[in-house]
Design a protein around this motif. Structure first.
Motif, mmCIF file in Angstrom:
data_model
loop_
_atom_site.group_PDB
_atom_site.id
_atom_site.type_symbol
_atom_site.label_atom_id
_atom_site.label_comp_id
_atom_site.label_asym_id
_atom_site.label_seq_id
_atom_site.Cartn_x
_atom_site.Cartn_y
_atom_site.Cartn_z
ATOM 1 N N HIS A 3 89.995 9.764 -27.953
ATOM 2 C CA HIS A 3 90.602 11.081 -28.015
ATOM 3 C C HIS A 3 92.126 10.978 -28.019
ATOM 4 N N VAL A 7 94.900 12.024 -30.927
ATOM 5 C CA VAL A 7 96.059 12.892 -30.721
ATOM 6 C C VAL A 7 97.293 12.277 -31.358
ATOM 7 N N ILE A 104 102.868 20.207 -20.894
ATOM 8 C CA ILE A 104 102.550 21.606 -20.579
ATOM 9 C C ILE A 104 101.159 21.959 -21.111
ATOM 10 N N ASP A 105 100.827 21.425 -22.270
ATOM 11 C CA ASP A 105 99.525 21.736 -22.865
ATOM 12 C C ASP A 105 98.369 21.032 -22.162
ATOM 13 N N GLY A 106 98.687 20.156 -21.215
ATOM 14 C CA GLY A 106 97.591 19.598 -20.420
ATOM 15 C C GLY A 106 97.408 18.092 -20.483
ATOM 16 N N MET A 107 98.359 17.363 -21.086
ATOM 17 C CA MET A 107 98.276 15.906 -21.024
ATOM 18 C C MET A 107 98.989 15.439 -19.759
ATOM 19 N N MET B 51 104.222 24.148 -14.345
ATOM 20 C CA MET B 51 103.570 23.511 -15.491
ATOM 21 C C MET B 51 103.716 21.991 -15.482
ATOM 22 N N HIS B 70 96.246 17.630 -14.194
ATOM 23 C CA HIS B 70 96.697 17.963 -15.557
ATOM 24 C C HIS B 70 95.655 18.784 -16.292
ATOM 25 N N GLY B 71 94.385 18.693 -15.860
ATOM 26 C CA GLY B 71 93.320 19.490 -16.475
ATOM 27 C C GLY B 71 93.508 20.977 -16.212
ATOM 28 N N ARG B 73 96.181 22.590 -16.336
ATOM 29 C CA ARG B 73 97.118 23.163 -17.308
ATOM 30 C C ARG B 73 96.429 23.539 -18.616
ATOM 31 N N LYS B 74 95.258 22.927 -18.871
ATOM 32 C CA LYS B 74 94.550 23.274 -20.107
ATOM 33 C C LYS B 74 94.023 24.702 -20.064
ATOM 34 N N ALA B 78 101.085 28.261 -22.045
ATOM 35 C CA ALA B 78 102.466 28.447 -21.611
ATOM 36 C C ALA B 78 103.460 28.147 -22.710
ATOM 37 N N THR B 98 97.624 20.893 -30.889
ATOM 38 C CA THR B 98 97.520 21.526 -29.574
ATOM 39 C C THR B 98 96.048 21.708 -29.184
ATOM 40 N N ILE B 101 94.674 18.507 -27.934
ATOM 41 C CA ILE B 101 95.121 18.177 -26.577
ATOM 42 C C ILE B 101 94.402 19.051 -25.549
ATOM 43 N N LYS B 102 94.286 20.331 -25.851
ATOM 44 C CA LYS B 102 93.691 21.254 -24.889
ATOM 45 C C LYS B 102 92.170 21.229 -24.907
#
Lengths: 261, 302
Positions: A3, A7, A104-107, B51, B70-71, B73-74, B78, B98, B101-102
């Motif tokens: 994954h 990315v 910010i997107d979650g990584m 964040m 970090h999960g 934030r998914k 933001a 994006t 990633i999410k």
């Protein structure tokens, strides 16, 4: 893992610079490694002395088992191109501030860096596979006789060539992360050879035993220069496990240090 | 109501400067929460800490009542400061990245592009977009994973009036879907129009936190004018007058609690005076905001 690789590749596959540099790199890699004999012929034709002193047909450049070390050493010279690509890829993330958005997107930061490391792995493996097949085919073409008993002797140089690339790309990645600017990182990558050589030559007289432990030296030691043997000199024609261990150590350090800096 | 975000004693210092000072805050599900403060008051730093891109000096916070990974934030969409995307990728490709990633489903991309009206430009490179389109793409990307909370930091910064109206409509539409929105802004009008609750930050310190509807409650101010020579004296006699002030040809009467403009009107009528002008001033958020900012540091309201 897959994954994270996906990315990073998604960022690169639509990036024209990536295709240009990688295209040039793999094209050069394939062509240069396969055309060594043509190069020797050209040398012989251009310089009259060269042909008279050496009979190029007697140089077993592509003969099994010499071909493995010869080709992997030659291919190692091109790794700078990949390293520049790696630096551009990571410093872009800082310049566009996209590393921030990725987080910010979650990584997590670790995942972000690992995604770059996996791309390095992919580039190193692809180069190794390409060189392996070029060596295999040219070996078949040029070797006077082929015997399975010694055909793959020295093929382990492909693996140490892979490590050479991966260790070097990890070093480039670390530079990019620490410096965050592409131009400066590339200049430092080039000058790091110079800096290391200056330090090495200065301490060589006093502590020769620590010279193999220098990062770039350890990478060079993975595939030692083979051609001296054609001038009847002693060379190291095996993969030194000590060199592998030192290079692995540096690779580990350069991957871990940016994660926990 | 379920707590979405809870902040306690959150602090960030940069050298000698305290950007955020012992911040306590709670945001409940379904609120449209306005985060107000002048430029440099610590709004973006706070959001950055929430964040995971700025490390807090002290204090902590939790999203959805759980410790942060970090999960977490998914589940939050933001946009901090400016929209950030890969300039060489198209809008579509940026959103695909994006989504990857999410972990958002691929079919959401077309949906969010439609929601921000960017479908027709989705295959153009991001660097060719106008500022308004960039902001809209940022909102689209924040919406990708159908987030529980949406954080927007100055979403209308630098936009023309039409762009501002567009973004405002998008925010209202999202809020109508029941999403929790945290909107940082220094545009008070914007916050008053879309938010249900708001907090005011000044130099990193929380000055006020409450519902937007409560603004203007409490004492009333009435504007009066009448053709009468001694109006000022008469008004002074009115038992509901707290203070009065002359502004142009009108008198501004601040009323005591329990009195309203009707009482004043009746009082004048009984005195034989007929008001030519009678207007109840509703306190605007802007007025309240400026009042809050003028308060001395120690008077921190809860």
């Amino acid at each position: 893992m897959l994954h994270l690789l996906k990315v990073d590749l998604k960022k690169l596959f639509n990036y024209r610079t990536f295709w240009i540099i990688c295209g040039l790199y793999f094209l050069t890699l394939g062509m240069a490694t396969a055309s060594g004999m043509e190069f020797l012929k050209w040398l012989a034709n251009t310089f009259k002395d060269f042909g008279s002193k050496l009979n190029i047909d007697r140089i077993p450049l592509y003969h099994f088992p010499d071909v493995w070390q010869n080709l992997t050493w030659g291919s190692g010279l091109l790794k700078l191109m990949l390293a520049i690509m790696v630096i551009i890829s990571i410093t872009n993330e800082y310049q566009y501030r996209t590393i921030r958005q990725n987080i910010i997107d979650g990584m997590s930061r670790e995942q972000f860096i690992l995604s770059k490391v996996f791309t390095n792995l992919l580039l190193s493996i692809s180069s190794m596979v390409l060189v392996f097949f070029v060596a295999l085919f040219t070996g078949f073409i040029y070797s006077p006789e082929i015997s399975f008993s010694y055909m793959f002797t020295g093929a382990e140089f492909c693996l140490s060539y892979f490590l050479e690339l991966f260790a070097f790309l990890s070093f480039a990645l670390m530079l990019g992360i620490l410096i965050q600017r592409s131009g400066l990182s590339i200049v430092l990558l080039f000058s790091s050879y110079l800096i290391e050589t200056i330090i090495k030559t200065n301490i060589d007289d006093y502590f020769p035993s620590i010279v193999p432990f220098f990062p770039l030296q350890s990478i060079m030691n993975l595939v030692p220069l083979p051609f001296a043997k054609y001038a009847f000199q002693e060379i190291q024609d095996y993969v030194s496990l000590t060199a592998v261990a030192i290079a692995l150590g540096w690779t580990f350090l350069s991957t871990i240090s940016p994660i926990y800096d | 109501m379920e707590t979405v975000l809870s902040i306690s004693q959150l602090t960030k210092t940069f050298g000698r400067i305290t950007a955020v000072n012992k911040l306590d805050l709670e945001v409940k599900r379904g609120q449209v929460f306005g985060f107000l403060g002048p430029n440099g008051s610590g709004k973006t730093t706070t959001l950055g800490m929430l964040m995971g891109v700025v490390n807090p000096t002290a204090g902590n916070f939790s999203w959805f009542g759980k410790p942060v990974t970090h999960g977490t934030r998914k589940k939050i969409g933001a946009v901090l400061e400016h929209p950030i995307f890969y300039p060489y990728l198209s809008g579509q490709k940026n959103l695909e990245l994006t989504a990857l990633i999410k972990g958002a489903p691929h079919h959401h991309i077309a949906h969010v592009l439609e929601a921000v009206e960017l479908t027709s430009r989705k295959d153009d490179k991001y660097k060719t977009y106008s500022l308004g389109m960039k902001q809209r793409l940022a909102i689209a990307s924040a919406l990708l994973n159908d987030p529980i909370v949406l954080i927007l930091d100055e979403p209308t910064n630098g936009l023309d009036p039409m762009g501002i109206a567009e973004i405002r409509n998008i925010i209202k539409k999202i809020a109508a879907d029941g999403k929790t929105i945290i909107l940082a802004s220094h545009l008070l009008d914007e916050v008053q129009k879309v938010c249900s609750h708001f907090a005011v930050l000044r130099r990193g310190t929380l000055m006020h936190c409450g519902a937007v509807d409560d603004v203007g409650k409490g004492e009333e101010i009435v504007e009066v004018a009448a053709y009468h020579d001694d109006l000022a004296l008469v008004l002074q006699e009115f038992s509901g007058t707290l203070s009065q002030k002359k502004e142009n040809s009108n008198y501004l009467i601040r009323l005591k609690e329990g009195f309203n403009s009707q009482d004043l009107n009746r009082f004048l009528f009984d005195k034989g005076i007929i008001a030519a002008h009678l207007l109840t001033q509703k306190k605007s958020l802007e007025k309240q905001f400026l009042e809050i900012l003028e308060e001395p540091d120690h008077a921190i309201k809860k």
